[in-house]
Scaffold this motif. Structure first.
Motif, mmCIF file in Angstrom:
data_model
loop_
_atom_site.group_PDB
_atom_site.id
_atom_site.type_symbol
_atom_site.label_atom_id
_atom_site.label_comp_id
_atom_site.label_asym_id
_atom_site.label_seq_id
_atom_site.Cartn_x
_atom_site.Cartn_y
_atom_site.Cartn_z
ATOM 1 N N GLY A 113 80.619 -47.665 78.061
ATOM 2 C CA GLY A 113 80.453 -46.441 78.882
ATOM 3 C C GLY A 113 80.152 -45.408 78.069
ATOM 4 N N SER A 114 80.702 -45.095 76.845
ATOM 5 C CA SER A 114 80.076 -44.059 75.992
ATOM 6 C C SER A 114 78.640 -44.311 75.754
ATOM 7 C CB SER A 114 80.870 -44.054 74.689
ATOM 8 O OG SER A 114 82.529 -43.526 74.917
ATOM 9 N N TYR A 115 78.304 -45.573 75.207
ATOM 10 C CA TYR A 115 77.054 -45.829 75.035
ATOM 11 C C TYR A 115 75.983 -45.434 75.981
ATOM 12 C CZ TYR A 115 73.030 -48.644 73.096
ATOM 13 O OH TYR A 115 71.651 -49.103 72.580
ATOM 14 N N ARG A 116 76.115 -45.761 77.280
ATOM 15 C CA ARG A 116 75.400 -45.819 78.450
ATOM 16 C C ARG A 116 75.216 -44.345 78.705
ATOM 17 N NH1 ARG A 116 76.031 -49.842 83.109
ATOM 18 N NH2 ARG A 116 73.661 -49.544 83.057
ATOM 19 N N GLU A 117 76.499 -43.536 78.656
ATOM 20 C CA GLU A 117 76.426 -41.968 78.722
ATOM 21 C C GLU A 117 75.389 -41.439 77.962
ATOM 22 O OE1 GLU A 117 79.852 -39.317 78.612
ATOM 23 O OE2 GLU A 117 81.093 -41.109 79.689
ATOM 24 N N ALA A 118 75.373 -41.820 76.518
ATOM 25 C CA ALA A 118 74.643 -40.969 75.396
ATOM 26 C C ALA A 118 73.013 -41.396 75.937
ATOM 27 C CB ALA A 118 74.880 -41.592 73.991
ATOM 28 N N VAL A 119 72.835 -42.806 76.391
ATOM 29 C CA VAL A 119 71.533 -43.106 76.365
ATOM 30 C C VAL A 119 71.011 -42.140 77.691
ATOM 31 C CG1 VAL A 119 70.071 -44.689 77.291
ATOM 32 C CG2 VAL A 119 71.632 -45.328 75.612
ATOM 33 N N GLU A 120 71.761 -41.913 78.609
ATOM 34 C CA GLU A 120 71.506 -41.168 79.904
ATOM 35 C C GLU A 120 71.162 -39.958 79.587
ATOM 36 O OE1 GLU A 120 69.966 -40.954 83.812
ATOM 37 O OE2 GLU A 120 70.609 -42.618 82.597
ATOM 38 N N LYS A 121 72.152 -39.217 78.706
ATOM 39 C CA LYS A 121 72.092 -38.004 78.457
ATOM 40 C C LYS A 121 70.843 -37.595 77.567
ATOM 41 C CE LYS A 121 74.396 -34.346 75.621
ATOM 42 N NZ LYS A 121 75.273 -34.062 74.627
ATOM 43 N N TYR A 122 70.405 -38.338 76.720
ATOM 44 C CA TYR A 122 69.021 -38.173 76.033
ATOM 45 C C TYR A 122 67.915 -38.545 76.435
ATOM 46 C CZ TYR A 122 71.814 -35.981 72.184
ATOM 47 O OH TYR A 122 72.711 -35.363 71.414
ATOM 48 N N SER A 123 67.946 -39.586 77.478
ATOM 49 C CA SER A 123 66.914 -39.949 78.224
ATOM 50 C C SER A 123 66.483 -38.684 79.150
ATOM 51 C CB SER A 123 67.004 -41.171 78.916
ATOM 52 O OG SER A 123 67.907 -40.770 79.966
ATOM 53 N N LEU A 146 73.526 -55.096 75.701
ATOM 54 C CA LEU A 146 75.083 -54.621 75.434
ATOM 55 C C LEU A 146 75.789 -54.895 76.726
ATOM 56 C CD1 LEU A 146 75.041 -51.694 73.228
ATOM 57 C CD2 LEU A 146 74.823 -53.819 72.560
ATOM 58 N N VAL A 147 75.389 -54.550 77.924
ATOM 59 C CA VAL A 147 75.979 -54.945 79.244
ATOM 60 C C VAL A 147 75.932 -56.371 79.414
ATOM 61 C CG1 VAL A 147 75.720 -54.708 81.785
ATOM 62 C CG2 VAL A 147 75.114 -52.812 80.338
ATOM 63 N N TRP A 148 75.142 -57.157 79.031
ATOM 64 C CA TRP A 148 75.179 -58.446 79.003
ATOM 65 C C TRP A 148 76.304 -59.114 78.246
ATOM 66 C CZ3 TRP A 148 74.438 -62.029 82.446
ATOM 67 C CH2 TRP A 148 74.686 -63.277 82.176
ATOM 68 N N ALA A 158 81.728 -61.244 77.526
ATOM 69 C CA ALA A 158 83.022 -61.124 76.940
ATOM 70 C C ALA A 158 84.062 -61.251 78.103
ATOM 71 C CB ALA A 158 83.224 -59.840 76.190
ATOM 72 N N VAL A 159 83.952 -60.382 79.072
ATOM 73 C CA VAL A 159 84.860 -60.443 80.375
ATOM 74 C C VAL A 159 84.985 -61.923 80.892
ATOM 75 C CG1 VAL A 159 85.442 -59.455 82.478
ATOM 76 C CG2 VAL A 159 84.602 -58.010 80.728
ATOM 77 N N PHE A 160 83.917 -62.496 80.959
ATOM 78 C CA PHE A 160 83.877 -63.751 81.722
ATOM 79 C C PHE A 160 84.570 -64.767 80.875
ATOM 80 C CE2 PHE A 160 81.894 -68.012 82.146
ATOM 81 C CZ PHE A 160 82.211 -68.271 83.279
#
Length: 105
Positions: free
Chosen positions: A55-65, A86-88, A93-95
């Motif tokens: 979630g932190s990774y995706r937030e940072a990517v969204e913010k900077y995009s 990373l999502v995959w 990992a969850v699976f």
């Protein structure tokens, strides 16, 4: 793993620091992909931390995009591709953990 909020706050200041932040999280996910997807599942608590990191990774990517810092299309495309990987890895990992906890599913 990381305390995602601390790391995010420390590294979300500049574009260069943002890349350091993203690379740190990527290293965690590459480690998981090498060590925790076939034999050793993550604990439920570790999965929770992994999802927070994602979630932190995706937030940072969204913010900077959305900012002028990453206006290069090729660079943003590369970052989005890594984000998808990373999502995959997170999904796998969850699976893997669920499969080990509930083999009858």
């Amino acid at each position: 793993l990381f305390r995602s909020e601390e790391v995010k706050n420390r590294h979300a200041v500049s574009t260069a620091n943002m890349f350091v932040f993203l690379r740190q999280i990527e290293k965690v996910f590459w480690y998981i992909s090498e060590h925790n997807l076939e034999c050793t599942p993550l604990s439920v608590d570790a999965l929770s931390n992994v999802m927070k990191l994602l979630g932190s990774y995706r937030e940072a990517v969204e913010k900077y995009s959305n900012s002028k810092h990453l206006s290069r299309d090729n660079l943003m495309n590369r970052i989005r591709c890594v984000e998808l990987l990373l999502v995959w890895v997170g999904y796998c990992a969850v699976f893997n953990t669920v499969k080990r906890l509930h083999p009858d599913m």
